[in-house]
Write a protein that holds these residues in place. Structure first.
Motif, PDB file in Angstrom:
ATOM      1  N   LYS A   1      54.081 -16.694 -21.066  1.00  0.00           N
ATOM      2  CA  LYS A   1      54.705 -17.993 -20.356  1.00  0.00           C
ATOM      3  C   LYS A   1      56.075 -16.986 -19.628  1.00  0.00           C
ATOM      4  CE  LYS A   1      52.753 -21.927 -22.689  1.00  0.00           C
ATOM      5  NZ  LYS A   1      52.921 -22.971 -24.224  1.00  0.00           N
ATOM      6  N   PHE A   2      56.560 -16.544 -21.310  1.00  0.00           N
ATOM      7  CA  PHE A   2      58.103 -16.004 -20.643  1.00  0.00           C
ATOM      8  C   PHE A   2      58.049 -15.443 -19.450  1.00  0.00           C
ATOM      9  CE2 PHE A   2      60.513 -12.165 -20.474  1.00  0.00           C
ATOM     10  CZ  PHE A   2      61.818 -12.535 -21.138  1.00  0.00           C
ATOM     11  N   ILE A   3      56.991 -14.139 -19.135  1.00  0.00           N
ATOM     12  CA  ILE A   3      56.498 -13.674 -17.949  1.00  0.00           C
ATOM     13  C   ILE A   3      56.437 -14.796 -16.487  1.00  0.00           C
ATOM     14  CG2 ILE A   3      55.647 -11.912 -16.145  1.00  0.00           C
ATOM     15  CD1 ILE A   3      54.974 -10.809 -19.325  1.00  0.00           C
ATOM     16  N   VAL A   4      55.985 -15.780 -16.580  1.00  0.00           N
ATOM     17  CA  VAL A   4      55.556 -16.328 -15.317  1.00  0.00           C
ATOM     18  C   VAL A   4      57.713 -17.230 -15.374  1.00  0.00           C
ATOM     19  CG1 VAL A   4      54.719 -18.852 -14.815  1.00  0.00           C
ATOM     20  CG2 VAL A   4      53.632 -16.697 -16.104  1.00  0.00           C
ATOM     21  N   ARG A   5      57.976 -17.525 -16.930  1.00  0.00           N
ATOM     22  CA  ARG A   5      59.048 -18.328 -16.036  1.00  0.00           C
ATOM     23  C   ARG A   5      59.877 -17.239 -15.373  1.00  0.00           C
ATOM     24  NH1 ARG A   5      57.678 -20.812 -21.145  1.00  0.00           N
ATOM     25  NH2 ARG A   5      59.325 -19.203 -22.269  1.00  0.00           N
ATOM     26  N   SER A   6      60.276 -16.383 -15.884  1.00  0.00           N
ATOM     27  CA  SER A   6      61.458 -14.986 -15.487  1.00  0.00           C
ATOM     28  C   SER A   6      60.991 -15.317 -14.084  1.00  0.00           C
ATOM     29  CB  SER A   6      61.149 -13.978 -15.998  1.00  0.00           C
ATOM     30  OG  SER A   6      62.140 -12.928 -15.886  1.00  0.00           O
TER      31      SER A   6
ATOM     32  N   GLN B  20      53.269 -14.943  -4.809  1.00  0.00           N
ATOM     33  CA  GLN B  20      52.140 -14.529  -5.807  1.00  0.00           C
ATOM     34  C   GLN B  20      51.394 -16.192  -6.568  1.00  0.00           C
ATOM     35  OE1 GLN B  20      50.667 -11.875  -5.271  1.00  0.00           O
ATOM     36  NE2 GLN B  20      52.732 -10.878  -4.628  1.00  0.00           N
ATOM     37  N   SER B  21      51.642 -16.819  -5.327  1.00  0.00           N
ATOM     38  CA  SER B  21      50.614 -18.042  -5.856  1.00  0.00           C
ATOM     39  C   SER B  21      49.398 -18.404  -6.723  1.00  0.00           C
ATOM     40  CB  SER B  21      51.014 -19.738  -4.456  1.00  0.00           C
ATOM     41  OG  SER B  21      52.306 -19.267  -3.501  1.00  0.00           O
ATOM     42  N   THR B  22      48.529 -17.225  -5.932  1.00  0.00           N
ATOM     43  CA  THR B  22      47.030 -17.699  -6.316  1.00  0.00           C
ATOM     44  C   THR B  22      46.966 -16.413  -8.012  1.00  0.00           C
ATOM     45  OG1 THR B  22      46.385 -17.153  -3.993  1.00  0.00           O
ATOM     46  CG2 THR B  22      45.064 -16.887  -6.454  1.00  0.00           C
TER      47      THR B  22
ATOM     48  N   ARG C 121      46.019 -18.483 -11.102  1.00  0.00           N
ATOM     49  CA  ARG C 121      44.659 -18.343 -12.031  1.00  0.00           C
ATOM     50  C   ARG C 121      45.921 -17.888 -13.804  1.00  0.00           C
ATOM     51  NH1 ARG C 121      41.554 -13.921  -8.465  1.00  0.00           N
ATOM     52  NH2 ARG C 121      41.021 -15.038  -7.254  1.00  0.00           N
ATOM     53  N   LEU C 122      46.961 -18.055 -13.763  1.00  0.00           N
ATOM     54  CA  LEU C 122      47.525 -17.061 -15.250  1.00  0.00           C
ATOM     55  C   LEU C 122      47.883 -18.374 -15.709  1.00  0.00           C
ATOM     56  CD1 LEU C 122      49.650 -14.167 -14.272  1.00  0.00           C
ATOM     57  CD2 LEU C 122      47.514 -14.435 -15.967  1.00  0.00           C
ATOM     58  N   LEU C 123      48.436 -19.225 -15.511  1.00  0.00           N
ATOM     59  CA  LEU C 123      48.570 -20.506 -16.153  1.00  0.00           C
ATOM     60  C   LEU C 123      46.852 -21.343 -16.216  1.00  0.00           C
ATOM     61  CD1 LEU C 123      51.307 -22.079 -12.736  1.00  0.00           C
ATOM     62  CD2 LEU C 123      51.534 -21.032 -15.646  1.00  0.00           C
ATOM     63  N   ASP C 124      45.950 -21.122 -15.167  1.00  0.00           N
ATOM     64  CA  ASP C 124      44.707 -21.954 -15.820  1.00  0.00           C
ATOM     65  C   ASP C 124      44.430 -21.036 -17.305  1.00  0.00           C
ATOM     66  OD1 ASP C 124      42.779 -23.351 -15.191  1.00  0.00           O
ATOM     67  OD2 ASP C 124      41.242 -21.539 -14.671  1.00  0.00           O
ATOM     68  N   HIS C 125      44.623 -19.646 -16.916  1.00  0.00           N
ATOM     69  CA  HIS C 125      43.943 -18.929 -18.153  1.00  0.00           C
ATOM     70  C   HIS C 125      45.110 -19.312 -19.574  1.00  0.00           C
ATOM     71  CE1 HIS C 125      42.590 -15.826 -20.847  1.00  0.00           C
ATOM     72  NE2 HIS C 125      44.142 -15.368 -21.125  1.00  0.00           N
ATOM     73  N   ILE C 126      46.116 -19.646 -19.518  1.00  0.00           N
ATOM     74  CA  ILE C 126      46.743 -20.165 -20.258  1.00  0.00           C
ATOM     75  C   ILE C 126      46.656 -21.644 -21.110  1.00  0.00           C
ATOM     76  CG2 ILE C 126      49.558 -21.049 -20.996  1.00  0.00           C
ATOM     77  CD1 ILE C 126      50.674 -19.054 -18.908  1.00  0.00           C
ATOM     78  N   ARG C 127      46.039 -22.506 -20.034  1.00  0.00           N
ATOM     79  CA  ARG C 127      46.255 -23.747 -20.715  1.00  0.00           C
ATOM     80  C   ARG C 127      44.293 -23.550 -21.302  1.00  0.00           C
ATOM     81  NH1 ARG C 127      42.697 -27.348 -18.408  1.00  0.00           N
ATOM     82  NH2 ARG C 127      41.947 -25.640 -16.634  1.00  0.00           N
ATOM     83  N   LYS C 128      43.752 -22.854 -21.018  1.00  0.00           N
ATOM     84  CA  LYS C 128      42.747 -22.190 -21.609  1.00  0.00           C
ATOM     85  C   LYS C 128      42.450 -22.346 -22.877  1.00  0.00           C
ATOM     86  CE  LYS C 128      39.576 -22.698 -17.715  1.00  0.00           C
ATOM     87  NZ  LYS C 128      38.741 -21.640 -16.872  1.00  0.00           N
ATOM     88  N   GLN C 129      43.333 -20.813 -22.994  1.00  0.00           N
ATOM     89  CA  GLN C 129      43.823 -20.105 -24.235  1.00  0.00           C
ATOM     90  C   GLN C 129      44.394 -21.703 -25.430  1.00  0.00           C
ATOM     91  OE1 GLN C 129      42.042 -17.918 -24.708  1.00  0.00           O
ATOM     92  NE2 GLN C 129      43.900 -16.525 -25.313  1.00  0.00           N
ATOM     93  N   ASN C 130      45.647 -22.116 -24.338  1.00  0.00           N
ATOM     94  CA  ASN C 130      45.942 -23.180 -25.709  1.00  0.00           C
ATOM     95  C   ASN C 130      45.041 -23.896 -25.815  1.00  0.00           C
ATOM     96  OD1 ASN C 130      49.128 -23.438 -26.446  1.00  0.00           O
ATOM     97  ND2 ASN C 130      48.675 -25.558 -25.413  1.00  0.00           N
TER      98      ASN C 130
ATOM     99  N   HIS D  63      54.801  -7.644 -10.080  1.00  0.00           N
ATOM    100  CA  HIS D  63      55.108  -8.172  -9.208  1.00  0.00           C
ATOM    101  C   HIS D  63      56.488  -8.642  -9.903  1.00  0.00           C
ATOM    102  CE1 HIS D  63      52.068  -7.841  -6.163  1.00  0.00           C
ATOM    103  NE2 HIS D  63      50.884  -8.482  -7.055  1.00  0.00           N
ATOM    104  N   TRP D  64      56.838  -8.994 -10.994  1.00  0.00           N
ATOM    105  CA  TRP D  64      57.911  -9.715 -11.551  1.00  0.00           C
ATOM    106  C   TRP D  64      58.895  -8.656 -11.917  1.00  0.00           C
ATOM    107  CZ3 TRP D  64      58.684  -8.603 -17.392  1.00  0.00           C
ATOM    108  CH2 TRP D  64      59.629  -9.940 -17.879  1.00  0.00           C
ATOM    109  N   MET D  65      58.668  -7.406 -11.795  1.00  0.00           N
ATOM    110  CA  MET D  65      59.639  -6.426 -11.924  1.00  0.00           C
ATOM    111  C   MET D  65      59.582  -5.630 -10.391  1.00  0.00           C
ATOM    112  SD  MET D  65      59.947  -5.823 -14.998  1.00  0.00           S
ATOM    113  CE  MET D  65      61.000  -4.426 -15.155  1.00  0.00           C
ATOM    114  N   ASN D  66      58.907  -6.343  -9.845  1.00  0.00           N
ATOM    115  CA  ASN D  66      59.491  -5.463  -8.291  1.00  0.00           C
ATOM    116  C   ASN D  66      60.079  -7.075  -8.018  1.00  0.00           C
ATOM    117  OD1 ASN D  66      57.754  -3.493  -7.750  1.00  0.00           O
ATOM    118  ND2 ASN D  66      55.971  -4.826  -7.066  1.00  0.00           N
ATOM    119  N   GLU D  67      60.208  -7.623  -8.315  1.00  0.00           N
ATOM    120  CA  GLU D  67      61.116  -8.781  -7.524  1.00  0.00           C
ATOM    121  C   GLU D  67      62.297  -9.090  -8.322  1.00  0.00           C
ATOM    122  OE1 GLU D  67      61.537 -11.644  -4.593  1.00  0.00           O
ATOM    123  OE2 GLU D  67      58.949 -11.834  -5.441  1.00  0.00           O
ATOM    124  N   ARG D  68      62.345  -8.691  -9.379  1.00  0.00           N
ATOM    125  CA  ARG D  68      63.612  -7.941 -10.241  1.00  0.00           C
ATOM    126  C   ARG D  68      64.356  -6.968  -9.628  1.00  0.00           C
ATOM    127  NH1 ARG D  68      64.875 -10.330 -15.114  1.00  0.00           N
ATOM    128  NH2 ARG D  68      65.423  -8.551 -15.695  1.00  0.00           N
TER     129      ARG D  68
END
Length: 208
Positions: A77-82, A31-33, A37-46, A17-22
């Motif tokens: 995090k980089f992909i999400v921010r971009s 792609q809010s959902t 989910r990915l941000l929640d996964h990042i939080r748990k991993q961190n 989706h990132w490449m499509n958007e770019r």
């Protein structure tokens, strides 16, 4: 986050989706959902990484795994921010077009739509204060009732060429010269965006 079954992981889906958007000239559905989910996964991993770092009994091998996990977290995090920055750029670029088109508004999250409305209002206020108020009354509007070059309301250029790769066997599409073409799975084609717009909306192609 890597899949051993060949199925697309959540991270791989976000990268697509990132490449499509770019690469797409238009604003694609949010792609809010998936992001949530990915941000929640990042939080748990961190949280897990911080707990392991604080453990004085961690072995050298575990410290190496911690480093790999931290690297993966930073990559996500980089992909999400971009991805978010790309959407924000388009939202601000086409803010007035978004505000005037309910169909486009449905592709935005509530936060993005609110930002688009505020940004469009700020731009209109700025134009009126700096330029339009000094013009004759008939020329003070920002609408396109009278043809302007360039147009007063900037729209996405769907004639722009994009590279599209078929994710599956695609149905025929009509090309600019009136002929039709079918894309086989894995085939990459250079074509105007509007030709594959519906294929992209159905996830039958991805932009590369």
């Amino acid at each position: 986050m890597e899949s051993e079954t060949g199925e697309e992981t959540k991270l791989q889906e976000l990268i697509r989706h990132w490449m499509n958007e770019r690469h797409a000239p238009d604003i694609l559905p949010a792609q809010s959902t998936l992001l949530g989910r990915l941000l929640d996964h990042i939080r748990k991993q961190n949280e897990t990484v911080q707990l392991l770092r604080a453990d004085p009994d961690s072995s050298e091998e575990e410290h190496f795994r911690i480093m790999l996990a931290q690297t993966e977290i930073e990559r996500v995090k980089f992909i999400v921010r971009s991805y978010v920055r790309t959407r924000l750029y388009k939202i601000e670029k086409y803010a007035r077009f978004i505000v005037a088109n309910p169909e486009i508004q449905e592709r935005l999250s509530a936060t993005e739509l609110e930002h688009a409305r505020r940004f469009a209002h700020l731009m209109e206020s700025h134009f009126h204060r700096t330029v339009l108020q000094s013009l004759p009354a008939r020329q003070r509007g920002l609408a396109d009732e009278v043809p302007f070059t360039p147009p007063m309301i900037l729209e996405p250029d769907k004639m722009r060429a994009v590279f599209a790769m078929a994710r599956t066997q695609c149905p025929p599409v009509r090309l600019p010269d009136g002929s039709t073409s079918e894309m086989e799975k894995g085939q990459i084609s250079l074509t105007p965006y509007y030709v594959i717009e519906q294929l992209l909306a159905r996830d039958e192609v991805e932009l590369v």
